[in-house]
Structures are given as C-alpha cells and as structure tokens.
Design an enzyme around this catalytic site. Structure first.
Site, PDB file in Angstrom:
ATOM      1  N   TRP A  86       0.848  -1.198   0.000  1.00 35.70           N
ATOM      2  CA  TRP A  86       0.000   0.000   0.000  1.00 35.70           C
ATOM      3  C   TRP A  86       0.879   1.242   0.000  1.00 35.70           C
ATOM      4  O   TRP A  86       0.648   2.188  -0.749  1.00 35.70           O
ATOM      5  CB  TRP A  86      -0.954   0.016   1.187  1.00 35.70           C
ATOM      6  CG  TRP A  86      -1.983  -1.075   1.152  1.00 35.70           C
ATOM      7  CD1 TRP A  86      -2.177  -2.041   2.102  1.00 35.70           C
ATOM      8  CD2 TRP A  86      -2.973  -1.313   0.125  1.00 35.70           C
ATOM      9  NE1 TRP A  86      -3.215  -2.861   1.717  1.00 35.70           N
ATOM     10  CE2 TRP A  86      -3.720  -2.449   0.526  1.00 35.70           C
ATOM     11  CE3 TRP A  86      -3.286  -0.693  -1.080  1.00 35.70           C
ATOM     12  CZ2 TRP A  86      -4.760  -2.964  -0.235  1.00 35.70           C
ATOM     13  CZ3 TRP A  86      -4.325  -1.205  -1.847  1.00 35.70           C
ATOM     14  CH2 TRP A  86      -5.047  -2.330  -1.417  1.00 35.70           C
ATOM     15  N   ASP A 102      -1.515   7.141   6.199  1.00 29.18           N
ATOM     16  CA  ASP A 102      -2.598   6.250   5.784  1.00 29.18           C
ATOM     17  C   ASP A 102      -2.897   5.385   7.001  1.00 29.18           C
ATOM     18  O   ASP A 102      -2.085   4.554   7.401  1.00 29.18           O
ATOM     19  CB  ASP A 102      -2.110   5.400   4.592  1.00 29.18           C
ATOM     20  CG  ASP A 102      -3.107   4.300   4.194  1.00 29.18           C
ATOM     21  OD1 ASP A 102      -4.140   4.143   4.863  1.00 29.18           O
ATOM     22  OD2 ASP A 102      -2.826   3.600   3.193  1.00 29.18           O
ATOM     23  N   LYS A 117     -12.216  -1.000   7.198  1.00 22.88           N
ATOM     24  CA  LYS A 117     -11.506  -1.890   8.110  1.00 22.88           C
ATOM     25  C   LYS A 117     -11.887  -1.678   9.560  1.00 22.88           C
ATOM     26  O   LYS A 117     -11.963  -2.634  10.298  1.00 22.88           O
ATOM     27  CB  LYS A 117     -10.016  -1.767   7.912  1.00 22.88           C
ATOM     28  CG  LYS A 117      -9.660  -2.482   6.607  1.00 22.88           C
ATOM     29  CD  LYS A 117      -8.555  -2.033   5.861  1.00 22.88           C
ATOM     30  CE  LYS A 117      -8.510  -2.670   4.497  1.00 22.88           C
ATOM     31  NZ  LYS A 117      -7.684  -1.891   3.612  1.00 22.88           N
TER      32      LYS A 117
HETATM   33  C1  LIG Z   1      -7.047  -1.624   2.436  1.00 22.39           C
HETATM   34  C2  LIG Z   1      -5.969  -0.604   2.447  1.00 22.39           C
HETATM   35  C3  LIG Z   1      -5.823   0.346   1.428  1.00 22.39           C
HETATM   36  C4  LIG Z   1      -6.718   0.356   0.205  1.00 22.39           C
HETATM   37  O1  LIG Z   1      -7.944   0.859   0.532  1.00 22.39           O
HETATM   38  P1  LIG Z   1      -9.086   1.050  -0.587  1.00 22.39           P
HETATM   39  O2  LIG Z   1     -10.128   1.799   0.184  1.00 22.39           O
HETATM   40  O3  LIG Z   1      -9.507  -0.308  -1.009  1.00 22.39           O
HETATM   41  O4  LIG Z   1      -8.515   1.827  -1.701  1.00 22.39           O
HETATM   42  C5  LIG Z   1      -4.844   1.295   1.554  1.00 22.39           C
HETATM   43  N1  LIG Z   1      -4.011   1.312   2.618  1.00 22.39           N
HETATM   44  C6  LIG Z   1      -4.107   0.404   3.609  1.00 22.39           C
HETATM   45  C7  LIG Z   1      -3.173   0.471   4.764  1.00 22.39           C
HETATM   46  C8  LIG Z   1      -5.074  -0.575   3.560  1.00 22.39           C
HETATM   47  O5  LIG Z   1      -5.182  -1.482   4.547  1.00 22.39           O
END
Ligand SMILES: *Cc1c(COP(=O)(O)O)cnc(C)c1O
Length: 365
Positions: A99, A166, A190
């Site tokens: 990511w 993030d 999540k």
């Molecule tokens: C799941 C995830 C993403 C991607 O998220 P989307 O909403 O599917 O684009 C990005 N960064 C992390 C740390 C993630 O766990």
C-alpha cells in the site's frame, strides 16, 4: 453454526450498527422513507453528517483547525489526492508494504519522490527504524498499519516536516495525537464502516499552497480538498452526493465505539486480543508469527505453519473452517494465515481461534 469473522476488509462490524442500519433502510429517521431513497439534502441527513463529523472530532480529539471530510474513491484514490494537494516540489515516503509503495508511485507524477527507507528486503516483516527524513520535502508519508504483513507503527512519531498517514486499518483502534499529523486518511472498510467512504482529516492551513507545480495545477475541483471543506454547517462534505449508506453505517459504528468507552477503551480491548493470539502463536509448536515481534500489529496477526509442519497448512485451514473460522487465509503475497482482529472482533472470537489452534496441535502433533 456461529461464524467467526477474521476478514481483512471489508470485515466484521458491530452487530448494533448493522441492526440499526437495517431499520434505517426501511424507515430513515421516522420519515417513512428508507435511507437509500431519501434526498441527501433532507434535514435528517444533514444532522447525520454533522453528528458523524462531531463523533470523529470527539473520539479522536481532533482540533478545530482540522477539516474532517468524507469522500468516495477509497484510500487508493487518496494516493494521488495527497500529492495533488500537498506536493509542490518533493515528497518523502516510508515503504512498509505494497500500500505504501502504491502511494509513493502516485506521488512520482507530481514531483520528486524519495523513499527514505523500505522493508521490502524482508517482505515487509518489520518497520524500518534508522532513516533520515529530508527536511526540504513537502511531507513525509507513512502507513501506520500494514494490513497485509501485520506490522504497525503503534505510536505518533515526531516528524520535522508535515506528517501524512494512511491509517486505513488502525484508525480508531487507539488514541492518536492528531496534532502531530498534517493529514490522516483511510478507507472506512476496516475499522469504521463498510466500503464506500474514505475519511480525510487535514489541517486547513496546508491547503491551497500549490504554486510552482506544472502538473495538475490548478487542482481539479473534485480532487481539491477545499471543495469538500464545509463553509457552512449544512454543507459538510456535500459538494456532490456523499456516499449516504456508507456514512450512515460509519455513524452507527462510531456511536458504538463511543459507547464502548472510546478509543482508550478500544485500545485496551485490542491489546488484550492481540496478546491472547500472539501468546498462542508463540506457545504453539505448530505455528510461527511472521512479523518482527516489536513491530507486531494489534489489528492484523500474521502467522504460518512451523517448518516441520509445512504440509499441514491445508489441513489447518479445513479444521478451522469446520469450526466457523472465516477469512484467516493470509494475503497471497505472504501466504499462511492472517487473523484480522479489528474493533468489532471480540475477545471471545479470538479465544475461539486460539482454542482451534490448540485442538489442532493436540490432534496433529
Ligand atoms: C485496504 C488498504 C488500502 C486500500 O484501501 P481502498 O479503500 O480499497 O482503496 C490502503 N491502505 C491500507 C493500509 C489498507 O489497509
């Protein structure tokens, strides 16, 4: 049979949030019209937007100088919205997983992009420690929880430049000192809701500073965070139609977090769950954890069969499935197993998995 949901995302949500959403889909706010059919300009909806924003502010103690935005597109869209809004000349990234790598890749389109450290050499099983953040960069981007590898930066680091995180997979799992960050963002699916809404917490004074960049300057309207900033209370993230359903579930999920005692309480519960599971992994001779101990995530627990029992992987998968365990297959880039134990996963769920691992050991060792 009861199912134990360890999916990595979308994932388990609080039962109460699901129940009240079902009710709202039938009849939103006593209007006689369902949540999926109301206008987003009805006063009842404006109230939900305001309450959702205020719950974020309250739960994470977000100072007034930060905007809280609810957007579409997922965290992956933020990978380019971040540099579009924040990168004038140069950006720095910490590469702790795919990511993080994907985020850095997008920044390259906007300016010089430096990866200050990476743990790719060991398939991202640790968090790099000794690196220098270039002070002439516009920002330093980190991924606090690496969902795929089960590593986590569990503290709020001091950073000499604007820190952007993030926090897709550990938001609301612990208290965060928001003031240490220029921006925090993530997909909701999540820990705070279903897929479809992305949260962005950004310090207002950092916006509108793109001056000397060639590319995407001016910033396209929908990409510019200022477009979504609320100039008046009835316009919170409502420049265009917001993802009404996803925001409603997020609202209900945050109410549940508050009821549980807020992020401090969540952190205690999460830490205990993670300890319970890691203790079993370390004790059980058939399994080994993959992440460096000091960097272990409290949200995603990754483990594999010990070398001696490598041929038992499929057997454990079947054994666990028979006991109602769902979503414990590791990400394809890591293999083995991953149990995601987000906020709505309970201590009892974790104990059921531990019992399953113990019984498997007793039957196969
Ligand atoms: C799941 C995830 C993403 C991607 O998220 P989307 O909403 O599917 O684009 C990005 N960064 C992390 C740390 C993630 O766990």
């Amino acid at each position: 049979m009861k199912k134990y949901n360890f999916n990595a995302g979308p994932c388990v949500l609080p039962k109460e949030a699901i129940e009240s959403t079902i009710e709202a889909i039938r009849d939103f706010d006593g209007t006689g019209i369902g949540l999926l059919e109301i206008s987003h300009r009805t006063p009842g909806w404006e109230r939900v937007m305001k309450e959702t924003r205020d719950l974020w502010r309250e739960l994470l103690n977000i100072p007034e100088e930060y905007e809280i935005l609810f957007l579409g597109g997922g965290a992956s869209t933020q990978f380019f919205h971040v540099p579009a809004n924040m990168l004038n000349k140069k950006a720095a990234y910490l590469q702790t997983g795919v990511w993080a790598k994907k985020a850095a890749k997008e920044a390259k389109n906007f300016g010089e992009t430096v990866v200050v450290a990476s743990s790719e050499d060991k398939n991202y099983t640790y968090i790099p420690k000794n690196y220098t953040i270039p002070t002439d960069a516009d920002y330093f981007h980190i991924t606090t929880n690496n969902t795929i590898y089960g590593t986590e930066i569990k503290y709020d680091m001091d950073c000499p430049i604007n820190l952007i995180a993030d926090m897709s997979s550990d938001i609301m799992s612990r208290p965060v000192d928001v003031k240490k960050y220029a921006m925090i963002y993530g997909g909701a699916q999540k820990n705070v809701g279903p897929a479809g809404v992305t949260f962005v917490i950004v310090r207002k004074d950092l916006l509108g500073k793109i001056t000397d960049r060639q590319y995407m300057n001016p910033i396209p309207t929908m990409v510019d965070y200022r477009t979504h900033a609320a100039e008046e209370e009835r316009n919170i993230s409502m420049f265009n139609t917001p993802p009404v359903f996803a925001i409603f579930v997020m609202h209900e999920t945050l109410k549940w977090v508050k009821k549980m005692g807020g992020v401090e309480a969540m952190n205690k519960i999460n830490t205990k769950k993670a300890e319970t599971l890691y203790n079993e992994i370390d004790r059980n001779s058939m399994f080994v954890g993959t992440a460096e101990k000091e960097d272990r995530s409290i949200m995603n627990v990754c483990f594999v069969m010990a070398d001696k029992y490598k041929d038992k992987e499929a057997a454990f998968m079947d054994f666990a499935k028979e006991r109602g365990m769902v979503g414990i297959k590791g990400h394809r880039s890591v293999g083995g197993f991953r149990a995601s134990i987000y906020n709505a996963c309970s201590q009892e769920d974790v104990e059921a998995l531990v019992k399953c691992m113990q019984d498997f050991e007793a039957a196969n060792k």
